[in-house]
Design an enzyme around this catalytic site. Structure first.
Site, PDB file in Angstrom:
ATOM      1  CB  SER A  82      -0.899   0.031   1.265  1.00 58.94           C
ATOM      2  OG  SER A  82      -1.414  -1.318   1.147  1.00 58.94           O
TER       3      SER A  82
HETATM    4  N1  SAH Z   1      -1.138  -3.613   3.102  1.00 62.92           N
HETATM    5  C1  SAH Z   1      -0.524  -4.591   2.520  1.00 62.92           C
HETATM    6  C2  SAH Z   1      -1.031  -4.593   0.895  1.00 62.92           C
HETATM    7  C3  SAH Z   1      -2.216  -5.344   0.738  1.00 62.92           C
HETATM    8  S1  SAH Z   1      -2.732  -5.686  -0.840  1.00 62.92           S
HETATM    9  C4  SAH Z   1       0.775  -4.187   2.230  1.00 62.92           C
HETATM   10  O1  SAH Z   1       1.288  -3.086   2.569  1.00 62.92           O
HETATM   11  O2  SAH Z   1       1.680  -4.934   1.561  1.00 62.92           O
HETATM   12  C5  SAH Z   1      -4.067  -6.437  -0.371  1.00 62.92           C
HETATM   13  C6  SAH Z   1      -3.965  -8.052   0.285  1.00 62.92           C
HETATM   14  O3  SAH Z   1      -5.186  -8.441   0.466  1.00 62.92           O
HETATM   15  C7  SAH Z   1      -3.328  -8.606  -1.103  1.00 62.92           C
HETATM   16  O4  SAH Z   1      -2.193  -9.387  -0.603  1.00 62.92           O
HETATM   17  C8  SAH Z   1      -4.491  -9.717  -1.104  1.00 62.92           C
HETATM   18  O5  SAH Z   1      -3.995 -11.173  -1.541  1.00 62.92           O
HETATM   19  C9  SAH Z   1      -5.153  -9.924   0.292  1.00 62.92           C
HETATM   20  N2  SAH Z   1      -6.487 -10.346   0.048  1.00 62.92           N
HETATM   21  C10 SAH Z   1      -7.485  -9.798  -0.914  1.00 62.92           C
HETATM   22  N3  SAH Z   1      -8.705 -10.431  -0.558  1.00 62.92           N
HETATM   23  C11 SAH Z   1      -8.390 -10.974   0.653  1.00 62.92           C
HETATM   24  C12 SAH Z   1      -9.493 -11.855   1.566  1.00 62.92           C
HETATM   25  N4  SAH Z   1     -10.596 -12.038   1.297  1.00 62.92           N
HETATM   26  N5  SAH Z   1      -8.776 -12.411   2.713  1.00 62.92           N
HETATM   27  C13 SAH Z   1      -7.549 -12.123   2.903  1.00 62.92           C
HETATM   28  N6  SAH Z   1      -6.780 -11.575   2.303  1.00 62.92           N
HETATM   29  C14 SAH Z   1      -7.274 -11.110   1.168  1.00 62.92           C
END
Ligand code: SAH
Length: 240
Positions: A82
């Protein structure tokens, strides 16, 4: 004295300078636009956590030079780490205490997880992509974090056995607030979640649950997150 694994190695002055410059950018943006809760200054505890966590260790090695740009970066599997400004704002909005227990949905690279773990007593983080969860876990454990529990699965279901949580952070955009997450939020707790599936029209929403258990939602500012996957928060699809 053992070397602090979170400290940059000697000669990494440019990385530290880049991180301080990033903090300046975040502070400037927040002075202009606020964090959505009326404040124009980032919580100093959040600032300290961002100053401390080595973001360059959470991005693919070929993007390390961009680790302190104020923008999201690809981390593989179609996902992104993010944008630092948004990590800062979402963390600020949760008003964490050293005793807080936090649920994070979407571990991704683990960067936001580390920031939360710096400020709270315990973080439970749920990731759907097993490979990302494994990488984040190895990275955060090598950095010495001992207050993070890793879960693999659909984070829209939360983590019932860990509930209730003082704060919940969702790092992927949902159509609506998953009911399980609202249930798992403690009275007096706060939840931040991007809502809207179209990346061009999402809003960051803050939910505050009062002492009586009543929730109030506020849309704060536009954001662009990858979608929250899985079935639980989506309307049932039509049968074939
Ligand atoms: N905050 C994290 C970025 C997250 S991107 C960072 O800074 O690295 C969003 C993440 O949510 C991704 O890794 C994706 O695989 C995950 N994701 C998407 N849907 C999800 C769900 N239903 N349950 C758990 N993880 C999920």
């Amino acid at each position: 004295m053992a070397q602090d694994p979170k400290r940059p190695p000697d000669g990494a002055d440019s990385v530290v300078a880049a991180r301080l410059a990033l903090l300046e950018t975040i502070a400037r943006e927040i002075r202009w636009t606020g964090v959505g809760d009326g404040s124009r200054e980032l919580d100093p505890k959040v600032r300290d956590a961002i100053a401390k966590v080595p973001r360059e260790r959470f991005v693919p090695p070929d993007l390390a030079a961009h680790a302190h740009d104020n923008r999201p970066l690809p981390i593989g599997h179609g996902q992104t780490i993010s944008q630092p400004l948004i990590v800062a704002a979402m963390t600020h909005l949760l008003r964490l205490e050293p005793s807080s227990r936090v649920l994070e949905v979407g571990t991704g690279s683990g960067y936001q997880t580390a920031i939360l773990a710096e400020l709270a007593a315990e973080v439970v983080t749920v990731e759907m992509v097993e490979a990302l969860a494994a990488e984040a876990r190895a990275r955060l454990e090598a950095m010495g974090y001992r207050n993070i529990a890793f879960r693999i699965g659909d984070g829209a279901a939360g983590c019932a056995e860990g509930a209730p949580f003082d704060a919940i952070l969702v790092a992927a955009a949902a159509r609506s607030i998953p009911a399980a997450l609202l249930e798992q939020l403690r009275p007096g707790g706060r939840l931040v979640i991007p809502l809207g599936r179209d990346p061009l029209s999402q809003e960051l929403v803050l939910v505050e649950k009062d002492a009586a258990g009543k929730s109030r939602e506020r849309s704060l500012f536009p954001v662009a997150f990858v979608p929250l996957r899985g079935g639980r928060s989506a309307p049932p699809s039509a049968a074939p």
